[in-house]
Design a protein around this motif. Sequence first.
Motif, PDB file in Angstrom:
ATOM      1  N   GLY A 380      11.781 -52.413  25.995  1.00  0.00           N
ATOM      2  CA  GLY A 380      12.658 -51.548  25.231  1.00  0.00           C
ATOM      3  C   GLY A 380      11.972 -50.239  24.877  1.00  0.00           C
ATOM      4  O   GLY A 380      10.744 -50.132  24.919  1.00  0.00           O
ATOM      5  N   PRO A 381      12.753 -49.217  24.516  1.00  0.00           N
ATOM      6  CA  PRO A 381      12.181 -47.879  24.265  1.00  0.00           C
ATOM      7  C   PRO A 381      11.230 -47.827  23.080  1.00  0.00           C
ATOM      8  O   PRO A 381      10.413 -46.924  22.976  1.00  0.00           O
ATOM      9  N   PHE A 382      11.317 -48.818  22.191  1.00  0.00           N
ATOM     10  CA  PHE A 382      10.449 -48.808  21.009  1.00  0.00           C
ATOM     11  C   PHE A 382       9.407 -49.922  21.048  1.00  0.00           C
ATOM     12  O   PHE A 382       8.742 -50.205  20.055  1.00  0.00           O
ATOM     13  N   LYS A 391       1.646 -56.475  20.642  1.00  0.00           N
ATOM     14  CA  LYS A 391       0.726 -55.978  21.665  1.00  0.00           C
ATOM     15  C   LYS A 391       1.334 -54.813  22.444  1.00  0.00           C
ATOM     16  O   LYS A 391       0.909 -54.515  23.558  1.00  0.00           O
ATOM     17  N   SER A 392       2.341 -54.166  21.864  1.00  0.00           N
ATOM     18  CA  SER A 392       2.976 -53.027  22.527  1.00  0.00           C
ATOM     19  C   SER A 392       3.150 -51.890  21.538  1.00  0.00           C
ATOM     20  O   SER A 392       3.106 -52.077  20.320  1.00  0.00           O
ATOM     21  N   ILE A 393       3.336 -50.690  22.084  1.00  0.00           N
ATOM     22  CA  ILE A 393       3.553 -49.489  21.283  1.00  0.00           C
ATOM     23  C   ILE A 393       4.804 -48.783  21.786  1.00  0.00           C
ATOM     24  O   ILE A 393       5.411 -49.196  22.780  1.00  0.00           O
ATOM     25  N   SER A 394       5.181 -47.707  21.118  1.00  0.00           N
ATOM     26  CA  SER A 394       6.294 -46.867  21.557  1.00  0.00           C
ATOM     27  C   SER A 394       5.781 -45.490  21.931  1.00  0.00           C
ATOM     28  O   SER A 394       5.059 -44.854  21.158  1.00  0.00           O
ATOM     29  N   TYR A 395       6.166 -45.025  23.114  1.00  0.00           N
ATOM     30  CA  TYR A 395       5.807 -43.660  23.502  1.00  0.00           C
ATOM     31  C   TYR A 395       6.511 -42.634  22.625  1.00  0.00           C
ATOM     32  O   TYR A 395       6.088 -41.489  22.550  1.00  0.00           O
ATOM     33  N   TYR A 396       7.589 -43.038  21.950  1.00  0.00           N
ATOM     34  CA  TYR A 396       8.242 -42.138  20.999  1.00  0.00           C
ATOM     35  C   TYR A 396       7.353 -41.867  19.787  1.00  0.00           C
ATOM     36  O   TYR A 396       7.505 -40.842  19.119  1.00  0.00           O
ATOM     37  N   VAL A 397       6.458 -42.793  19.469  1.00  0.00           N
ATOM     38  CA  VAL A 397       5.612 -42.661  18.286  1.00  0.00           C
ATOM     39  C   VAL A 397       4.245 -42.091  18.644  1.00  0.00           C
ATOM     40  O   VAL A 397       3.793 -41.106  18.050  1.00  0.00           O
ATOM     41  N   LYS A 398       3.558 -42.702  19.628  1.00  0.00           N
ATOM     42  CA  LYS A 398       2.230 -42.211  19.987  1.00  0.00           C
ATOM     43  C   LYS A 398       2.311 -40.910  20.783  1.00  0.00           C
ATOM     44  O   LYS A 398       1.424 -40.051  20.674  1.00  0.00           O
ATOM     45  N   GLY A 399       3.349 -40.735  21.581  1.00  0.00           N
ATOM     46  CA  GLY A 399       3.467 -39.545  22.426  1.00  0.00           C
ATOM     47  C   GLY A 399       3.376 -38.239  21.660  1.00  0.00           C
ATOM     48  O   GLY A 399       2.589 -37.354  22.007  1.00  0.00           O
ATOM     49  N   PRO A 400       4.150 -38.062  20.583  1.00  0.00           N
ATOM     50  CA  PRO A 400       4.053 -36.807  19.835  1.00  0.00           C
ATOM     51  C   PRO A 400       2.702 -36.621  19.154  1.00  0.00           C
ATOM     52  O   PRO A 400       2.247 -35.478  18.980  1.00  0.00           O
ATOM     53  N   ILE A 401       2.048 -37.722  18.770  1.00  0.00           N
ATOM     54  CA  ILE A 401       0.729 -37.593  18.134  1.00  0.00           C
ATOM     55  C   ILE A 401      -0.282 -37.076  19.147  1.00  0.00           C
ATOM     56  O   ILE A 401      -1.056 -36.145  18.862  1.00  0.00           O
TER      57      ILE A 401
END
Length: 532
Positions: A380-382, A391-401
């Motif tokens: 999923g996107p999040f 054990k997963s992350i969201s590119y919506y959260v780490k990407g902007p950082i």
Amino acid sequence: MKNLNLKKFLVLLPFLVSLSLSAQKNEVPRFEFAVSVPDPGSHTYHVATRILNWPTDTITLHLPNWMPGYYQMMDYYKGLKNFKVLSGQSFDESRPATWVLTGVKGKAVQLEYDMYTDRTFVANSYVDEDRAYIIPVNSFLYAEGHLKMPITVTVEKSNGWTDVVTGLELVEENAQKAVFRSNHFDDFLDSPLLMGNLKKLPDFQVGGTNHRFWGYNAGEFDEKKLMDDLKSVIEVASGIIGHIPYEEYTFIGIGPGRGGIEHLNSSTVSFDGGQMGSPQAYQRMVNFLSHEYFHHYNVKRIRPFELGPFDYQNGSKTTQLWISEGLTSYYAGIMVRRAGIYSEADFLQEIAAGITQFENNPGKDFQSLIESSFETWHEGPFGTSGKDPNKSISYYVKGPIVGLLMDFGIRQATNNEKSLDDVMRHMYHEYYLKKGRGFTDAEFRNACTFIAGTPLTELFQYVYTPNPLDYDTYLGYAGLELEKKQETRTIRGRDGESTEKVMDVYSLVPVNNPNASQKAILDSWMGKNKVQ
């Protein structure tokens, strides 16, 4: 004189006949669709299709399985009912979302079906007594291996509805119907339609190009303020890239809900102006609209190589959604700040909230950005739908950082003469305008190296690995620092249950007594010379 003209005509007649026969032999295949909603209370709409001038005996038709911009398999074929071939050709429908017709060469193929809708969501069509939201990937068949051809769609107005809005080119419109056209299925399938008695907000111009906003059940709010602010953020975005590629842009508000999806010259957004009562809610909405708008640059035109032409049946998988989505989220905040809608404190608080969310996710120690991008089809996107969300992350959260740290790294390496803005501008002009294609992972990294004048090795480790982020160094380049405290907050799990959790909560604040370099980077990044 008359005899002379007759002689000329007789001399030219064989040529004219030959030309006419040649034109008939080389008529271009085309699709003609018609959509009607005879019984909106049944949540069903009707699609009629004519296929003309097909050059081979067999045609394989597909209904897409997903919607570009929403990276999940949707299985739209499950809503298709009452499929009929009216022109008599035999067909095979043994495979899901696929119909193989034979005996079609040179003949008009006519078929029809109904589409049942049961979910109000931006990536699904939905019909009821109040409106018809029709997304082409959920509605229209395309021919395997044949995407470039003339396409028209006639939308029959019904139920007292007066308005039809889409990003497609309008051919004609009257009280009974609206007709639109396209020359490529990628563009056609990328253009949702909304029909109903809609609210039209005031148009505005940016760089001589018209921008409009139509909405269903849009609510009551200060329409002029919203349009003025949208104009300001679009001026910021187009100023960063240096080009406006469309002839007109349309925001399509589909009603209250969640989510939005980008298109080449439009965006479909869940929108309820009545929910913008507080300054924070208003800012969130403008940020959301800015995100969907910036996508027409970043993912629709600055796009990973895998995202076009699309694989409508199996999905188009890429490791670069951290760029397409993460950096778009980063630039949405930039747009809102430089347009003067966020204060400096608002902007820093928004970034700090993302850092808080990321740093409290145990998945940050396990999954990289490129893995998060590729696995989105399963998780999923999040990053919350996989086997182990911890054990997963969201590119919506780490990407902007990572985009933020990369921006400051480039500014520091170039004495604040270049920034991530220059990278995005380079990618747009080099790969979209000049080469007309998507970019590879290596090409994006090379562009960053080219703009910075040095390999950004450590920064790209934050993309390829789950290594801890060095906030102190990169934020320090702009005279910023993180402050941390612990708070107990209520967290809702994916099972819907709420639990209390002690969290590290971050604030992003300017340092005392910044040096000249830090102040210059912070001011230019904030756009202080442009914000009143």
